[in-house]
Design an enzyme around this catalytic site. Sequence first.
Site, PDB file in Angstrom:
ATOM      1  N   SER A  15       6.789  64.148  56.734  1.00  0.00           N
ATOM      2  CA  SER A  15       7.754  63.459  57.647  1.00  0.00           C
ATOM      3  C   SER A  15       7.045  62.592  58.828  1.00  0.00           C
ATOM      4  O   SER A  15       7.596  61.642  59.385  1.00  0.00           O
ATOM      5  CB  SER A  15       8.898  64.642  58.353  1.00  0.00           C
ATOM      6  N   VAL A  65       7.055  76.103  54.268  1.00  0.00           N
ATOM      7  CA  VAL A  65       6.021  76.441  53.236  1.00  0.00           C
ATOM      8  C   VAL A  65       5.725  77.925  53.120  1.00  0.00           C
ATOM      9  O   VAL A  65       5.094  78.487  52.051  1.00  0.00           O
ATOM     10  CB  VAL A  65       4.701  75.513  53.173  1.00  0.00           C
ATOM     11  N   ASN A  91       0.425  69.362  51.848  1.00  0.00           N
ATOM     12  CA  ASN A  91      -0.153  68.580  53.288  1.00  0.00           C
ATOM     13  C   ASN A  91       0.233  69.298  54.347  1.00  0.00           C
ATOM     14  O   ASN A  91      -0.359  69.355  55.463  1.00  0.00           O
ATOM     15  CB  ASN A  91       0.415  67.305  53.066  1.00  0.00           C
ATOM     16  N   TYR A 156      -7.726  78.289  62.367  1.00  0.00           N
ATOM     17  CA  TYR A 156      -7.498  77.253  61.548  1.00  0.00           C
ATOM     18  C   TYR A 156      -8.772  77.095  60.439  1.00  0.00           C
ATOM     19  O   TYR A 156      -8.345  76.684  59.430  1.00  0.00           O
ATOM     20  CB  TYR A 156      -7.311  75.782  62.476  1.00  0.00           C
ATOM     21  N   ALA A 159      -8.387  79.271  57.605  1.00  0.00           N
ATOM     22  CA  ALA A 159      -7.080  79.164  56.641  1.00  0.00           C
ATOM     23  C   ALA A 159      -7.809  77.993  55.774  1.00  0.00           C
ATOM     24  O   ALA A 159      -7.558  78.050  54.609  1.00  0.00           O
ATOM     25  CB  ALA A 159      -6.186  78.606  57.518  1.00  0.00           C
TER      26      ALA A 159
END
Length: 250
Positions: A15, A65, A91, A156, A159
Amino acid sequence: MINLKDKKILVTGGSRGIGKEIVNFLLKAGAEVMFTYHSNYDKANETLKLFKKAGFKCFMSKSDVSDLESNQQLFKEVQEKLGGLDILINNAGITKDNLLLRMTLDQFDSVVKTNLRGVWMTCKVFLKMLLRSSNGKIINIASVSGIMGNAGQSNYSSAKAGVIGLTKSIAREYASKGLKVNAVAPGFTVTDMTERLNENQIQLALKSIPLGKMGSTEDIAGAVLFLASDLSNYITGQTIVVDGGMVMPI
Ligand code: NDP
């Protein structure tokens, strides 16, 4: 030269930011695209209207997700609206930066849940559909943080390093079935995500980028378009780094 006519593609988190640009590039190359958003309906709807007005075959769905039921619901919508899937682009991602001493368990868990578990789960839910395609592909958006680490991003970077390992594992598992699985690792890219950086952080980042500037969403979408196209059919298990030269492996 790149023609994605009749390709059916799902882009999570399409988006805004990098995801929106990826959707834009894919639609312009002739693909049919469904993109997801998570919480900002107004922004997502604005994006959908933009693409529909341009005459593209584009669909949108609200989805998380990291949630199994949400992915299963998305699967049904993809089947109904696109009638199958050739390419999955993972994404969607979030950041919750903090130094290790100050980082809460929730900041760690939520980032890993969305950025790693989410990618794993979406791959798992859509795998059979992708294997039915004559040229199925998965493209995961990782990050240079997952390669070189980044202070304040222990959640982050863990991951994103995981996403790179996951990419290689799935590539090995399904290469014999013709599925290609690759990642793109962006460096500092101008989006809402990097808007949160202060001037000091931006100056520090710029010093470490040989090309001397932040990346644009177009820079990232170009690499994704290449991986989505037939030009990359002999490439699997790779991570393309798009970072102005910040990470240069020896
Ligand atoms: P943005 O914050 O601009 O956009 C994030 C997108 O992901 C939005 O569409 C958002 O939807 C969606 N999203 C967030 N959480 C979820 C969820 N749980 N389920 C589904 N969708 C979700 O991010 P960027 O465009 O900057 O980043 C895109 C990807 O690129 C991410 O994976 C990021 O980690 C990676 N990346 C970005 C870099 C950068 O410098 N910008 C550098 C390296 C990697 P909504 O608006 O509805 O919440």
